[in-house]
Write a protein that holds these residues in place. Structure first.
Motif, PDB file in Angstrom:
ATOM      1  N   LEU A   1       0.830  -1.207   0.000  1.00  0.00           N
ATOM      2  CA  LEU A   1       0.000   0.000   0.000  1.00  0.00           C
ATOM      3  C   LEU A   1       0.863   1.254   0.000  1.00  0.00           C
ATOM      4  CD1 LEU A   1      -2.797   1.326   0.213  1.00  0.00           C
ATOM      5  CD2 LEU A   1      -2.583   1.161   2.702  1.00  0.00           C
ATOM      6  N   ILE A   2       1.888   1.280   0.850  1.00  0.00           N
ATOM      7  CA  ILE A   2       2.766   2.452   0.932  1.00  0.00           C
ATOM      8  C   ILE A   2       3.555   2.624  -0.363  1.00  0.00           C
ATOM      9  CG2 ILE A   2       4.607   3.566   2.246  1.00  0.00           C
ATOM     10  CD1 ILE A   2       2.000   3.230   3.778  1.00  0.00           C
ATOM     11  N   TRP A   3       4.077   1.538  -0.864  1.00  0.00           N
ATOM     12  CA  TRP A   3       4.940   1.612  -2.039  1.00  0.00           C
ATOM     13  C   TRP A   3       4.167   2.047  -3.282  1.00  0.00           C
ATOM     14  CZ3 TRP A   3       9.940   1.934  -2.391  1.00  0.00           C
ATOM     15  CH2 TRP A   3      10.563   1.743  -3.627  1.00  0.00           C
ATOM     16  N   MET A   4       2.917   1.631  -3.397  1.00  0.00           N
ATOM     17  CA  MET A   4       2.133   1.921  -4.591  1.00  0.00           C
ATOM     18  C   MET A   4       1.389   3.257  -4.510  1.00  0.00           C
ATOM     19  SD  MET A   4       0.605  -1.819  -5.593  1.00  0.00           S
ATOM     20  CE  MET A   4       0.068  -1.232  -7.194  1.00  0.00           C
ATOM     21  N   THR A   5       1.395   3.889  -3.357  1.00  0.00           N
ATOM     22  CA  THR A   5       0.740   5.198  -3.234  1.00  0.00           C
ATOM     23  C   THR A   5       1.756   6.330  -3.141  1.00  0.00           C
ATOM     24  OG1 THR A   5       0.575   4.794  -0.832  1.00  0.00           O
ATOM     25  CG2 THR A   5      -1.388   4.341  -2.179  1.00  0.00           C
ATOM     26  N   THR A   6       2.722   6.225  -2.241  1.00  0.00           N
ATOM     27  CA  THR A   6       3.684   7.314  -2.050  1.00  0.00           C
ATOM     28  C   THR A   6       5.135   6.883  -2.241  1.00  0.00           C
ATOM     29  OG1 THR A   6       3.844   6.888   0.333  1.00  0.00           O
ATOM     30  CG2 THR A   6       2.129   8.419  -0.401  1.00  0.00           C
ATOM     31  N   GLY A   7       5.413   5.583  -2.193  1.00  0.00           N
ATOM     32  CA  GLY A   7       6.790   5.126  -2.306  1.00  0.00           C
ATOM     33  C   GLY A   7       7.653   5.507  -1.124  1.00  0.00           C
ATOM     34  N   GLY A   8       7.028   5.838  -0.008  1.00  0.00           N
ATOM     35  CA  GLY A   8       7.778   6.271   1.170  1.00  0.00           C
ATOM     36  C   GLY A   8       7.946   7.779   1.255  1.00  0.00           C
ATOM     37  N   GLY A   9       7.594   8.506   0.221  1.00  0.00           N
ATOM     38  CA  GLY A   9       7.722   9.963   0.214  1.00  0.00           C
ATOM     39  C   GLY A   9       6.421  10.632   0.616  1.00  0.00           C
ATOM     40  N   PRO A  10       6.359  11.938   0.500  1.00  0.00           N
ATOM     41  CA  PRO A  10       7.459  12.828   0.075  1.00  0.00           C
ATOM     42  C   PRO A  10       8.414  13.145   1.227  1.00  0.00           C
ATOM     43  CG  PRO A  10       5.456  14.070   0.473  1.00  0.00           C
ATOM     44  CD  PRO A  10       5.086  12.645   0.678  1.00  0.00           C
ATOM     45  N   ILE A  11       9.683  13.228   0.919  1.00  0.00           N
ATOM     46  CA  ILE A  11      10.741  13.537   1.902  1.00  0.00           C
ATOM     47  C   ILE A  11      10.659  12.557   3.078  1.00  0.00           C
ATOM     48  CG2 ILE A  11      12.005  15.423   3.006  1.00  0.00           C
ATOM     49  CD1 ILE A  11      10.105  17.386   1.704  1.00  0.00           C
ATOM     50  N   ASP A  12      10.465  11.301   2.776  1.00  0.00           N
ATOM     51  CA  ASP A  12      10.430  10.229   3.788  1.00  0.00           C
ATOM     52  C   ASP A  12       9.313  10.407   4.812  1.00  0.00           C
ATOM     53  OD1 ASP A  12      12.644   9.193   2.535  1.00  0.00           O
ATOM     54  OD2 ASP A  12      14.077  10.102   3.918  1.00  0.00           O
ATOM     55  N   ARG A  13       8.274  11.165   4.487  1.00  0.00           N
ATOM     56  CA  ARG A  13       7.193  11.379   5.447  1.00  0.00           C
ATOM     57  C   ARG A  13       6.350  10.129   5.641  1.00  0.00           C
ATOM     58  NH1 ARG A  13       7.096  13.789   9.379  1.00  0.00           N
ATOM     59  NH2 ARG A  13       4.820  14.038   9.356  1.00  0.00           N
ATOM     60  N   THR A  14       6.307   9.257   4.650  1.00  0.00           N
ATOM     61  CA  THR A  14       5.559   8.005   4.791  1.00  0.00           C
ATOM     62  C   THR A  14       6.488   6.796   4.752  1.00  0.00           C
ATOM     63  OG1 THR A  14       5.166   7.874   2.401  1.00  0.00           O
ATOM     64  CG2 THR A  14       3.518   9.036   3.718  1.00  0.00           C
ATOM     65  N   GLU A  15       7.746   7.019   5.050  1.00  0.00           N
ATOM     66  CA  GLU A  15       8.704   5.903   5.069  1.00  0.00           C
ATOM     67  C   GLU A  15       8.387   4.964   6.218  1.00  0.00           C
ATOM     68  OE1 GLU A  15      10.665   4.357   2.956  1.00  0.00           O
ATOM     69  OE2 GLU A  15      12.455   5.626   3.022  1.00  0.00           O
ATOM     70  N   MET A  16       8.170   3.692   5.909  1.00  0.00           N
ATOM     71  CA  MET A  16       7.926   2.673   6.910  1.00  0.00           C
ATOM     72  C   MET A  16       9.157   1.772   7.022  1.00  0.00           C
ATOM     73  SD  MET A  16       4.857   3.434   7.852  1.00  0.00           S
ATOM     74  CE  MET A  16       3.697   4.625   7.202  1.00  0.00           C
ATOM     75  N   VAL A  17       9.172   0.932   8.023  1.00  0.00           N
ATOM     76  CA  VAL A  17      10.300   0.022   8.192  1.00  0.00           C
ATOM     77  C   VAL A  17      10.409  -0.908   6.992  1.00  0.00           C
ATOM     78  CG1 VAL A  17      11.260  -1.801   9.641  1.00  0.00           C
ATOM     79  CG2 VAL A  17      10.149   0.151  10.705  1.00  0.00           C
ATOM     80  N   SER A  18       9.275  -1.316   6.450  1.00  0.00           N
ATOM     81  CA  SER A  18       9.291  -2.217   5.294  1.00  0.00           C
ATOM     82  C   SER A  18       9.875  -1.532   4.065  1.00  0.00           C
ATOM     83  CB  SER A  18       7.870  -2.708   5.005  1.00  0.00           C
ATOM     84  OG  SER A  18       6.994  -1.615   4.797  1.00  0.00           O
ATOM     85  N   THR A  19       9.450  -0.300   3.774  1.00  0.00           N
ATOM     86  CA  THR A  19       9.992   0.408   2.612  1.00  0.00           C
ATOM     87  C   THR A  19      11.447   0.815   2.840  1.00  0.00           C
ATOM     88  OG1 THR A  19       9.096   2.503   3.470  1.00  0.00           O
ATOM     89  CG2 THR A  19       7.725   1.257   1.930  1.00  0.00           C
ATOM     90  N   TYR A  20      11.804   1.118   4.080  1.00  0.00           N
ATOM     91  CA  TYR A  20      13.201   1.440   4.405  1.00  0.00           C
ATOM     92  C   TYR A  20      14.103   0.250   4.093  1.00  0.00           C
ATOM     93  CZ  TYR A  20      17.302   2.183   7.423  1.00  0.00           C
ATOM     94  OH  TYR A  20      18.584   2.287   7.913  1.00  0.00           O
ATOM     95  N   THR A  21      13.690  -0.940   4.504  1.00  0.00           N
ATOM     96  CA  THR A  21      14.475  -2.147   4.238  1.00  0.00           C
ATOM     97  C   THR A  21      14.538  -2.442   2.751  1.00  0.00           C
ATOM     98  OG1 THR A  21      13.744  -3.009   6.381  1.00  0.00           O
ATOM     99  CG2 THR A  21      14.712  -4.579   4.842  1.00  0.00           C
ATOM    100  N   TYR A  22      13.419  -2.265   2.062  1.00  0.00           N
ATOM    101  CA  TYR A  22      13.390  -2.524   0.619  1.00  0.00           C
ATOM    102  C   TYR A  22      14.345  -1.597  -0.131  1.00  0.00           C
ATOM    103  CZ  TYR A  22      11.518  -2.991  -4.115  1.00  0.00           C
ATOM    104  OH  TYR A  22      11.371  -3.198  -5.467  1.00  0.00           O
ATOM    105  N   LYS A  23      14.360  -0.327   0.236  1.00  0.00           N
ATOM    106  CA  LYS A  23      15.241   0.625  -0.455  1.00  0.00           C
ATOM    107  C   LYS A  23      16.709   0.312  -0.185  1.00  0.00           C
ATOM    108  CE  LYS A  23      11.970   4.496  -0.551  1.00  0.00           C
ATOM    109  NZ  LYS A  23      11.662   5.859  -0.050  1.00  0.00           N
ATOM    110  N   LEU A  24      17.012  -0.125   1.030  1.00  0.00           N
ATOM    111  CA  LEU A  24      18.396  -0.497   1.315  1.00  0.00           C
ATOM    112  C   LEU A  24      18.852  -1.639   0.416  1.00  0.00           C
ATOM    113  CD1 LEU A  24      18.675  -0.400   5.220  1.00  0.00           C
ATOM    114  CD2 LEU A  24      19.903   1.039   3.593  1.00  0.00           C
ATOM    115  N   ALA A  25      17.958  -2.593   0.192  1.00  0.00           N
ATOM    116  CA  ALA A  25      18.340  -3.768  -0.573  1.00  0.00           C
ATOM    117  C   ALA A  25      18.338  -3.521  -2.076  1.00  0.00           C
ATOM    118  CB  ALA A  25      17.405  -4.935  -0.222  1.00  0.00           C
ATOM    119  N   PHE A  26      17.328  -2.825  -2.592  1.00  0.00           N
ATOM    120  CA  PHE A  26      17.135  -2.770  -4.042  1.00  0.00           C
ATOM    121  C   PHE A  26      17.303  -1.372  -4.638  1.00  0.00           C
ATOM    122  CE2 PHE A  26      14.617  -6.367  -2.456  1.00  0.00           C
ATOM    123  CZ  PHE A  26      15.229  -7.397  -3.171  1.00  0.00           C
ATOM    124  N   SER A  27      17.596  -0.371  -3.808  1.00  0.00           N
ATOM    125  CA  SER A  27      17.922   0.954  -4.335  1.00  0.00           C
ATOM    126  C   SER A  27      19.399   1.263  -4.158  1.00  0.00           C
ATOM    127  CB  SER A  27      17.069   2.028  -3.648  1.00  0.00           C
ATOM    128  OG  SER A  27      15.705   1.866  -3.976  1.00  0.00           O
TER     129      SER A  27
END
Length: 316
Positions: A257-283
Motif C-alpha cells: 500500500l505504501i509503495w504503490m501510493t507514495t513510495g515512502g515519500g514525500p521527503i520520507d514522510r511516509t517511510e515505513m520500516v518495510s519500505t526502508y528495508t526494501y530501499k536499502l536492498a534494491f535501491s
C-alpha cells in the motif's frame, strides 16, 4: 510343612516374554506415522521459511554480501549502523503512528458497524445490503486499493472536486504529495481497507453473546451504555485483544500500500520500516545492512507474536 505354589500362582508370576520383532516394528511404525503426514509441511517450512531466515541472519553479520566476490565477517556492525540511522528512527516512528492509528480506528469502526448489523431494529434484507456494502473494501486486493485511492486523491480526482465544491479549499489539495498530509492520507486508506476484518469478527462475537446477560442487565436497570460497557465489552475482550495484536503485526509489515501510493515519500514522510528495508536492498544494493534491518523487524514481530500466543493460551 512347606507350602507349594499352585499352577495358577506360578502362571501369574511368570515373567513376560519380550515382544517379537514384528510387534516392535509395528509400534515403531505407529509412532512414525504422524510424522510422515507432517513431513511435507515440515520440508516446505524448512525450505521456504527457516532457510531464508538463517541466510538473512548470516548476511546481516557479513559485509558486502551478494554485490562483492568476497565478504568479511563484521559482527554486529550492520546492526549498529541501522539502529543509529536517523532514517530508521523516522521509519519506526511513522510505522508506529501508521499501525497505532489504524488499529484504533479499525476497532472503533468495526464495533460500530457490528453493533448496527446486530441490532434487531434493522430487517434481514437491510442487514444483507449493509453487510455487502461494508465488506466490499476487504474484497479488493492491496494493488486495487492503492490505484483506486491514487485516482480519488489525485489533483483532478473526485475528492478534490468535492472539497472545492463544498468550499473547504480554494484549490486542489495534494493529498499524497504534501508532507503534512501524506501520512494521514495513507493511514486513512489503510483504515478504509482494513476495518471489515474487525467488523466481521466482532459481529460473530456479538451473535455469540447470550441474550440472558442483557435481560439480567435490563432487570438491574442498566441502560444501553452500561450494558455495552459491562456486558458487551467484557464478553468481546478476548476477541478484541487477539484481533488488535494480529492487526498491529500485519499493519507494521504493510508494504504494498505504501509503495504503490507514495513510495515512502514525500521527503520520507511516509517511510515505513518495510519500505526502508526494501530501499536499502534494491535501491542502494546494501544487502548486508538491509538484512540487519530485516532481522530487527523479525525480532520485533516475534515479540508481538509471543504476546499473541501467550494470550491465546491463557484464553484457552
Amino acid at each position: 510343612m512347606t507350602a507349594t505354589l499352585t499352577p495358577e500362582v506360578k502362571e501369574e508370576h511368570r515373567p513376560e516374554e519380550p515382544p517379537s520383532s514384528r510387534v516392535r516394528l509395528r509400534r515403531l511404525w505407529d509412532r512414525l506415522t504422524p510424522y510422515g503426514f507432517l513431513s511435507p509441511t515440515l520440508v516446505l517450512l524448512i525450505i521456504l521459511m527457516v532457510t531464508p531466515i538463517v541466510m538473512v541472519i548470516g548476511y546481516s553479520l557479513m559485509d558486502r554480501v551478494i554485490t562483492a566476490p568476497e565478504s568479511n565477517f563484521v559482527g554486529f556492525e550492520n546492526y549498529m549502523q541501522v539502529l543509529t540511522d536517523p532514517a530508521f528512527a523516522n521509519a519506526v516512528g511513522n510505522t508506529i503512528y501508521f499501525a497505532g492509528i489504524s488499529v484504533v480506528a479499525h476497532f472503533v469502526l468495526g464495533i460500530a458497524f457490528a453493533l448496527m448489523l446486530n441490532s434487531p431494529i434493522l430487517g434481514h434484507k437491510t442487514k444483507a445490503i449493509f453487510r455487502t456494502v461494508y465488506i466490499l473494501p476487504w474484497l479488493f486486493t492491496i494493488a486495487i486499493v492503492a490505484v483506486l485511492w491514487r485516482m480519488l486523491l489525485s489533483p483532478n480526482g473526485i475528492v478534490n472536486y468535492l472539497v472545492e465544491t463544498l468550499g473547504f479549499s480554494a484549490g486542489s489539495v495534494e493529498w499524497l504529495s504534501d508532507p503534512s498530509l501524506a501520512l494521514p492520507a495513507v493511514t486513512f486508506i489503510n483504515i478504509w481497507s482494513g476495518y471489515p476484518f474487525f467488523m466481521v469478527s466482532l459481529l460473530a462475537g456479538l451473535q455469540g453473546i447470550s441474550r440472558d446477560l442483557y435481560e439480567a442487565a435490563t432487570i438491574d436497570r442498566a441502560g444501553p451504555i452500561k450494558q455495552f460497557l459491562h456486558v458487551t465489552i467484557p464478553q468481546l475482550k478476548p476477541i478484541i485483544i487477539s484481533m488488535a495484536l494480529l492487526d498491529f503485526i500485519w499493519t507494521t509489515q504493510q508494504f504494498a500500500l505504501i509503495w504503490m501510493t507514495t513510495g515512502g515519500g514525500p521527503i520520507d514522510r511516509t517511510e515505513m520500516v518495510s519500505t526502508y528495508t526494501y530501499k536499502l536492498a534494491f535501491s542502494t544494493y546494501d544487502f548486508s545492512v538491509a538484512s540487519a534491518a530485516a532481522v530487527v523487524v523479525l525480532v520485533l514481530s516475534m515479540v508481538l507474536a509471543f504476546f499473541y500466543v501467550r494470550h491465546q493460551k491463557s484464553r484457552d
